[in-house]
Scaffold this active site. Sequence first.
Site, PDB file in Angstrom:
ATOM      1  CG  PHE A  20      -2.024   1.172   1.573  1.00 31.92           C
ATOM      2  CD1 PHE A  20      -1.734   1.647   0.241  1.00 31.92           C
ATOM      3  CD2 PHE A  20      -1.873   1.618   3.169  1.00 31.92           C
ATOM      4  CE1 PHE A  20      -2.808   3.077   0.717  1.00 31.92           C
ATOM      5  CE2 PHE A  20      -2.363   2.907   2.847  1.00 31.92           C
ATOM      6  CZ  PHE A  20      -3.341   3.652   1.653  1.00 31.92           C
ATOM      7  CE  LYS A  43       8.677 -14.610   1.809  1.00 27.08           C
ATOM      8  NZ  LYS A  43       8.542 -14.415   3.321  1.00 27.08           N
ATOM      9  CB  THR A 138       4.167   2.192  12.757  1.00 25.56           C
ATOM     10  OG1 THR A 138       2.385   2.177  13.346  1.00 25.56           O
ATOM     11  CG2 THR A 138       4.612   0.551  13.560  1.00 25.56           C
ATOM     12  CG  ASP A 139       1.161   5.553  15.411  1.00 25.80           C
ATOM     13  OD1 ASP A 139       0.573   4.646  15.229  1.00 25.80           O
ATOM     14  OD2 ASP A 139      -0.351   6.408  14.716  1.00 25.80           O
ATOM     15  CD  GLU A 140      -0.421  -0.122  15.676  1.00 23.12           C
ATOM     16  OE1 GLU A 140      -0.910  -1.187  16.241  1.00 23.12           O
ATOM     17  OE2 GLU A 140      -1.137   0.092  15.185  1.00 23.12           O
ATOM     18  CE1 TYR A 163       2.921  -3.859  12.414  1.00 24.15           C
ATOM     19  CE2 TYR A 163       2.024  -2.440  13.571  1.00 24.15           C
ATOM     20  CZ  TYR A 163       2.489  -2.984  12.707  1.00 24.15           C
ATOM     21  OH  TYR A 163       2.587  -1.635  11.330  1.00 24.15           O
ATOM     22  CB  ALA A 165       6.662  -5.684  20.129  1.00 24.76           C
ATOM     23  CB  SER A 166       8.216  -7.147  14.942  1.00 23.91           C
ATOM     24  OG  SER A 166       7.180  -6.536  14.195  1.00 23.91           O
ATOM     25  CE  LYS A 167       7.762  -1.232  11.260  1.00 24.76           C
ATOM     26  NZ  LYS A 167       8.358  -1.129   9.665  1.00 24.76           N
ATOM     27  CG  ASN A 193      -0.412   6.132   5.866  1.00 20.92           C
ATOM     28  OD1 ASN A 193       0.775   6.285   5.041  1.00 20.92           O
ATOM     29  ND2 ASN A 193       0.325   6.381   7.268  1.00 20.92           N
ATOM     30  CE1 TYR A 220     -11.440  -7.715  17.815  1.00 18.00           C
ATOM     31  CE2 TYR A 220     -10.331  -5.756  16.585  1.00 18.00           C
ATOM     32  CZ  TYR A 220     -10.202  -6.847  16.620  1.00 18.00           C
ATOM     33  OH  TYR A 220      -9.997  -8.264  16.339  1.00 18.00           O
ATOM     34  NE  ARG A 227      -6.045   2.767  16.820  1.00 11.54           N
ATOM     35  CZ  ARG A 227      -6.131   2.172  17.975  1.00 11.54           C
ATOM     36  NH1 ARG A 227      -6.674   3.360  18.648  1.00 11.54           N
ATOM     37  NH2 ARG A 227      -6.083   1.273  18.453  1.00 11.54           N
ATOM     38  CG  ASN A 262     -11.266   2.962  15.354  1.00 10.79           C
ATOM     39  OD1 ASN A 262     -10.957   3.599  15.125  1.00 10.79           O
ATOM     40  ND2 ASN A 262     -10.930   1.557  16.033  1.00 10.79           N
TER      41      ASN A 262
END
Length: 365
Positions: A20, A43, A138-140, A163, A165-167, A193, A220, A227, A262
């Site tokens: 994206f 990939k 990301t902001d996360e 997710y 934590a990996s970023k 985004n 949810y 956001r 949301n």
Amino acid sequence: MKINDHKWERRILVTGGAGFIGANFLLYELPKHPSWLFVNLDKLTYAANPDNLIDLKNSPNYIFHKGDICDRNLLVDLFERYNFDGLINFAAETHVDRSIMDPDFFFQTNLMGTLSLLETARKSMTAGRAFRFHQVSTDEVYGSLEGSGRFSETSPHRPSSPYAASKASADQAVMAYHRTYRMDTVITNCSNNFGPRQYPEKLIPLTILNCLSGKSIPIYGDGRQVRDWLYVEEHCRALELVFEHGNSGKAYNISTGYECENLELVKMICELVDRISGETGHADLIKFVADRPGHDRRYALDASRIETELGFEASCKFEHCLEQTVKWYIENSRWLKNCLGSNYQKYYERWYGNNPGDSDALQSD
């Protein structure tokens, strides 16, 4: 003429360029820089779409390679072949729900893949040759924000999901390579985004597509999660500024400051689909579902650093950009058809069948 015979002013590796944000960035950048060579390594996992880049098919300064950023032999070959002087890393797994179900996959791609890029770039660097490594994040990574205020670039990383934590781990690896190896690095942390070509697992395109297909629109919890929304073309402008002019070793938050709950956002989309399609009642499709584990309540970024240092200024009004986004999905039936084939149906049933979610994480793409 062979590609390496050309006197390109710059040779840029873009990873994850069929997703994206990466695809929108390439579509934004290539016409502006005809003397730059852009090599896209992707990939082509489920969320990537070759149709995103169909307009670049005959561009003389664009090359595509299918491959994994974790494949160091491939990376070494590409660096030797093209002699890159810059890299922009969009490649990532970004779906929060999936990261909760399969954390290993996210750390492998997001952290170990970034490490592969850093190591390959470091070992390819020669004395006197400039090379910039741009990590798109990301902001996360900052976690959930309670009450008022906004996260700055000096806020601690407190990720809530695998997710995030990996970023965050990947961002810290980039910081370490700048400090230890004096690599020229910049990091950008963006808010949520939206825009054309976003795979319909994320909140806005999922809501639009479920409106059009008559499926329930999952929300949810109470839907009051807040956001901070950023139109993808605005993001691309900011990425260009940071890549070309950002100060080495720094991180830059990218945000337009538009916050929305949301539930409010989903209702806005339903009203837009009502008006554009001529069919009413799409808000009746809203369905509240159990909240996901570790769901962050609010994200908001302080973007004063990029505004002050680099002159970034948001120019697109959220309501207008959202309307243009809804129109794009309605009008691009070929893109949607390719996206909504049997593979998407299997994917949708797997991830949303019993407990659909809003999936409001970044990226890209």
